[in-house]
Design a protein around this motif. Sequence first.
Motif: not given
Length: 525
Positions: A177-182
């Motif tokens: 999630f943190f990766q996708i939301m940058n």
Amino acid sequence: RQQYDPSFDRWPPHINLLWPFFDLADCEEDQENILLPLRLLLCQYESFSAEIDEIDSFVENKTIYMKLNQHSENQVKQLQAQLVKLFPQCSKNNRHTYNPHMTIGQFENEENFKDAKSSLILNESFQFPVHHVYILQRPHDNDAEPFHIAYQLPLGSVLPPIDSKQLHSVDARLQEFFQIMNLYEAEQSYQRKQEKFNKLASCFELMFNNDTLHCFTHSFLPYGSFRIGINGQDVDTVFILNEIKCENNVATTFDEALLELKHDPTGLNNHIIDLLETQINGTMKNEIAHYRKIQALFPIISIVFHDQTKVEIFVQIKTIQEQSKVQTCQDDFDGEESIHGVHDIERLLIHVYSPPIFQHFLTFIRAWAQKVGLYGQVYGYLSGYSWAILCAYICHKFLAPLKSLSSIEEFSIEEFFSLVQQFFSTFAHFNWSANALRLYPKSYKQKTLAGRSLAHNRGSMRIISPSPPFNNTGRSTINSTRDLISEGFERVVQLLTTINTITSEDKWNALKQILELPHEFPSEK
């Protein structure tokens, strides 16, 4: 261990450092007198890799254990010796030489011991990272209850930045999630900051070192978001010069020049600033796009490099005469003067139980505040440190007990969503006009220096720093910005009441929608 160690369910695999340790209570005194000194000691030890290269045994008590190689054993012994020095009361009953080991089997009879010993063979060595020290605890009135992780304390002064590769962090789904939301900082961005900090530290060391100074010590330390290991705009640092007692015949020429200025604080500050400026320009001039000196509570050097990395250097000088005066005043606060910015951060890290969870939580909340326009003292909102205090408060109050290391490594979207939900619900309903937010509201006593107005009475939102003199970190807020921040909290609460938050996928989408709320609040000077 499950087959051979009767204590398998009692405690996780571990290498013991101090036993017994303190029976910690959830109180300010334990944090100040035990956890803070412990964390400040651990700041001096960088994380390292430990290597297991042998299965060995203690014949006298029929115990089989995994043995560290010599280099790793020396590292652990060095750390343990400093812990004993810090907490000598925890080693009074230790009649044996410290032998770091990880138990994998304990036996009651000789036959079972010998059979297991002959079958347990390590074919090749293996390594594991040591990033944290853990305090294991169980209810003092229930010996049958398994030990749990009471506190996870990092090694090193700077926490590793959170990213998808971080060990002992959070569940892979939450990392995704943190990766996708940058939300993770780009590796290159962090490396640029680290490079600038290391270069500055090296160039200061050329002038301020044990050869040039015998009557002063110096430190160059990070604080703020860089110290916490989250993505921030600046690298906040503090250069500290401390006078120490020394004999006249050992003073260097540099010492004598500084001692002549000690009774002129402004002159001494300006002299140190000029020396730092000389070192910076001599070493990094071609890398600097903008440079300026600011005279504030502490002198500040602000540097913007060509790659847009920004570093701010606060200068804090303590002479012996000033130290005695400060201590006289600080006695009213039951504490000693803190290093600018550093102790503020460390008090948060010992309050949150698990720094990696706190890092992710604070990153999310900061991203929301910046996205909707409620971030920044310059606009009358809250500073990054104020947001960090709010997040630390929620972690301490609502984070479920950490039964084991897997409780941290498997910290899920559902658990993270629960923290976020508690954050907005708690502060949307907090009576900001009447109450102050303190990490320890019951034990905190309002204190003041004689003749000085109470700093925590300034500002419409009172979010009290846990460090003396307990200033209000929300002092830039006024009634209108306080109301806007409360409105921002309430909007998230309303959002969560209008959407499904039942399944894991629902919670993922809810977190995503929080970060996608529009920029609706004014952020102009």
